[in-house]
Enzyme design. Structure first.
Site, PDB file in Angstrom:
ATOM      1  N   ALA A  37      39.788  40.180  39.278  1.00  0.00           N
ATOM      2  CA  ALA A  37      39.068  40.035  38.017  1.00  0.00           C
ATOM      3  C   ALA A  37      38.093  38.853  38.084  1.00  0.00           C
ATOM      4  CB  ALA A  37      40.052  39.842  36.869  1.00  0.00           C
ATOM      5  N   HIS A  38      38.501  37.775  38.730  1.00  0.00           N
ATOM      6  CA  HIS A  38      37.599  36.633  38.923  1.00  0.00           C
ATOM      7  C   HIS A  38      36.369  37.062  39.721  1.00  0.00           C
ATOM      8  CE1 HIS A  38      40.780  33.925  37.524  1.00  0.00           C
ATOM      9  NE2 HIS A  38      39.879  32.958  37.506  1.00  0.00           N
ATOM     10  N   LYS A  39      36.623  37.797  40.788  1.00  0.00           N
ATOM     11  CA  LYS A  39      35.553  38.234  41.681  1.00  0.00           C
ATOM     12  C   LYS A  39      34.554  39.123  40.925  1.00  0.00           C
ATOM     13  CE  LYS A  39      35.247  40.049  46.346  1.00  0.00           C
ATOM     14  NZ  LYS A  39      36.015  40.676  47.434  1.00  0.00           N
TER      15      LYS A  39
END
Lengths: 201, 293
Positions: A37-39
């Site tokens: 999700a960060h990516k």
């Protein structure tokens, strides 16, 4: 050491008041995000695409919850924190771009994240590893789930929390990092321990 | 009921008991740590742990989202027949418990990189066998958390350094692990035998109650010395600083080859889950670590 009860969206001013070792409870919106999700969030930002929600002033939780569906409603069963160091490579840009004020996880984070927290006004709140039932109890409602294609643990779970905590402020917005301090202290204690056990260092 | 079905039912009960309720000695040690911890941050963590285990017990929910890799330890009475049926019973119990408790599916095929979905697969659940006199089957389950497993370590030490080398290895392993294994931990330490034997004994030592020092006074003394030393590191609960880095150190050993000094440190997280029951020939079942609710 002081205890604070904060409600999202949290202002930079409120964040700047917090110091390492303080205890925080959060009421309001908490969003889970792990590696994938960060990516994706950073990719979206780069491509000028909007995220499914505005993260400004919210708390991001490093967590892959166990969630079950009751009727058409999602219910959190267990939601303990995952190891945060894996997100170190994303978190500085994440905080800079999305103005997230609180990062929740376990095990602490490194220099890059500490610098970004100091610069943009954010803190790291350590939640007790494994305390999954305590976490689930403070989550009153699953507001939505986004990016479910990433799988249950990696999706963005948008949660409504009531007094979620205790979170120990382990990185504050003034450049202090409790985990780093402890690491240095333990190294310092090592020689005394060796000596007591009659060991050559 | 067939022995196979009885064992299966008992093993499902043991898995449920293990993941929802800590054994008495671990609960006691955590309560004691909370009373005696002097660091504020450490105390906050221990309070959260105590609240969490109480809630888990009350709601019969797994105390941690990581319900571990499933490992069984069987003490099989030599007079019991049908021992060949036990493996199948334990595999079925693991599958059932995964949906009935529920447990998180934690068995990943390392070649396909795919989760098998039911906590079983090649060699998992792993079963440790011991043949003992008599007609009782004793079943112990240890759902073993991944975070603490990732810092387990073994080393072939220099025999000339002896026990001093071992002490250094234990301290260094704990310092290196830091906050990763969700402290306060329980350590299983073992030496001698061989590479596999040392780690096996270290892991077995995690099953021993915290109130039960080793029966050899010299080893019991070593346990105490290591416990005091490790708790001087200052790592503390969840690595946030404090007195309680470990709740206990259990040591065991085997005699060694003249050229070798294998040593192993097995870590268990604060959620040091284990449950044991005995099945008697008349079908009577006795739960040793928990009360069946």
């Amino acid at each position: 050491m002081a205890t604070y009860k904060l409600t999202t969206p949290i202002s930079e001013e409120d964040i700047r008041k917090l110091r390492v070792n303080d205890v925080v409870y959060i009421t309001g919106t908490i969003v889970t995000a792990r590696d994938q999700a960060h990516k994706r969030a950073l990719q979206f930002h780069e491509e000028g695409k909007r995220l499914p929600l505005n993260l400004e002033g919210l708390a991001v939780f490093h967590c892959g919850p166990i969630v079950k569906k009751e009727g058409d409603k999602w219910v959190i069963v267990a939601a303990g924190p995952t190891t945060s160091t894996r997100m170190d490579i994303f978190e500085d840009d994440f905080i800079k771009n999305f103005k997230t004020r609180i990062i929740i996880g376990k095990g602490g984070m490194g220099k890059r994240t500490t610098k970004a927290m100091q610069r943009y006004g954010a803190i790291y709140g350590a939640f007790t590893g494994g305390a999954a039932v305590l976490a689930a109890k403070a989550i009153k409602n699953v507001k939505a789930v986004e990016w479910f294609d990433l799988g249950m643990p990696e999706a963005l779970w948008i949660l409504e929390a009531e007094e979620f905590g205790p979170l120990t402020v382990a990185i504050d917005s003034h450049g202090n990092n409790l985990f780093e301090d402890i690491k240095q202290k333990t190294q310092g204690n090592l020689n005394a321990i060796y000596k007591k056990l009659g060991i050559e260092p | 009921m067939s022995l196979e079905k009885t064992i299966e039912n008992v093993a499902v009960n043991l898995l449920r008991l293990a993941v929802t309720e800590l054994p008495r000695d671990v609960k006691e040690a955590l309560r004691n740590a909370y009373q005696e911890e002097t660091s504020e941050a450490g105390k906050t963590q221990l309070k959260a742990i105590l609240n969490n285990i109480e809630l888990a017990e009350k709601t019969r929910t797994p105390m941690c989202q990581d319900t571990g890799t499933i490992i069984f330890y069987i003490k099989a009475g030599a007079e019991v027949g049908q021992l060949d049926k036990i493996e199948n019973a334990l595999f079925n119990a693991t599958k059932r418990a995964t949906t009935e408790v529920p447990l998180r599916p934690n068995a990943v095929d390392p070649i396909q990189q795919k989760n098998t979905g039911d906590n079983t697969g090649r060699n998992i659940p792993y079963i440790n066998w011991e043949i003992v006199p008599g007609d009782i089957i004793e079943i112990t389950v240890m759902p073993k958390g991944g975070g603490s497993e990732n810092v387990c370590t073994m080393n072939m030490l220099v025999p000339g350094q002896g026990i001093k080398g071992l002490k250094k290895f234990v301290i260094d392993s704990v310092i290196k692990s830091g906050s990763k294994p969700c402290p306060p931990n329980i350590l299983g330490v073992a030496f001698g035998g061989g590479a596999d034997i040392a780690m096996k004994l270290a892991k077995n030592a995690l099953l021993r109650s915290l109130n039960q020092p080793h029966k050899d006074p010299k080893i019991a003394q070593l346990e105490k010395e290591l416990l005091d030393a490790v708790n001087q590191t200052g790592i503390g609960p969840m690595g946030l600083g404090g007195k309680f880095t470990v709740l206990g150190v259990n040591v065991d050993y085997a005699v060694r080859h003249p050229a070798s000094f294998p040593a192993a440190v097995a870590f268990n997280c604060w959620a040091a889950r284990r449950a044991t029951a005995q099945v008697r020939p008349d079908g009577q079942i006795k739960y040793l670590t928990h009360e069946l609710r």
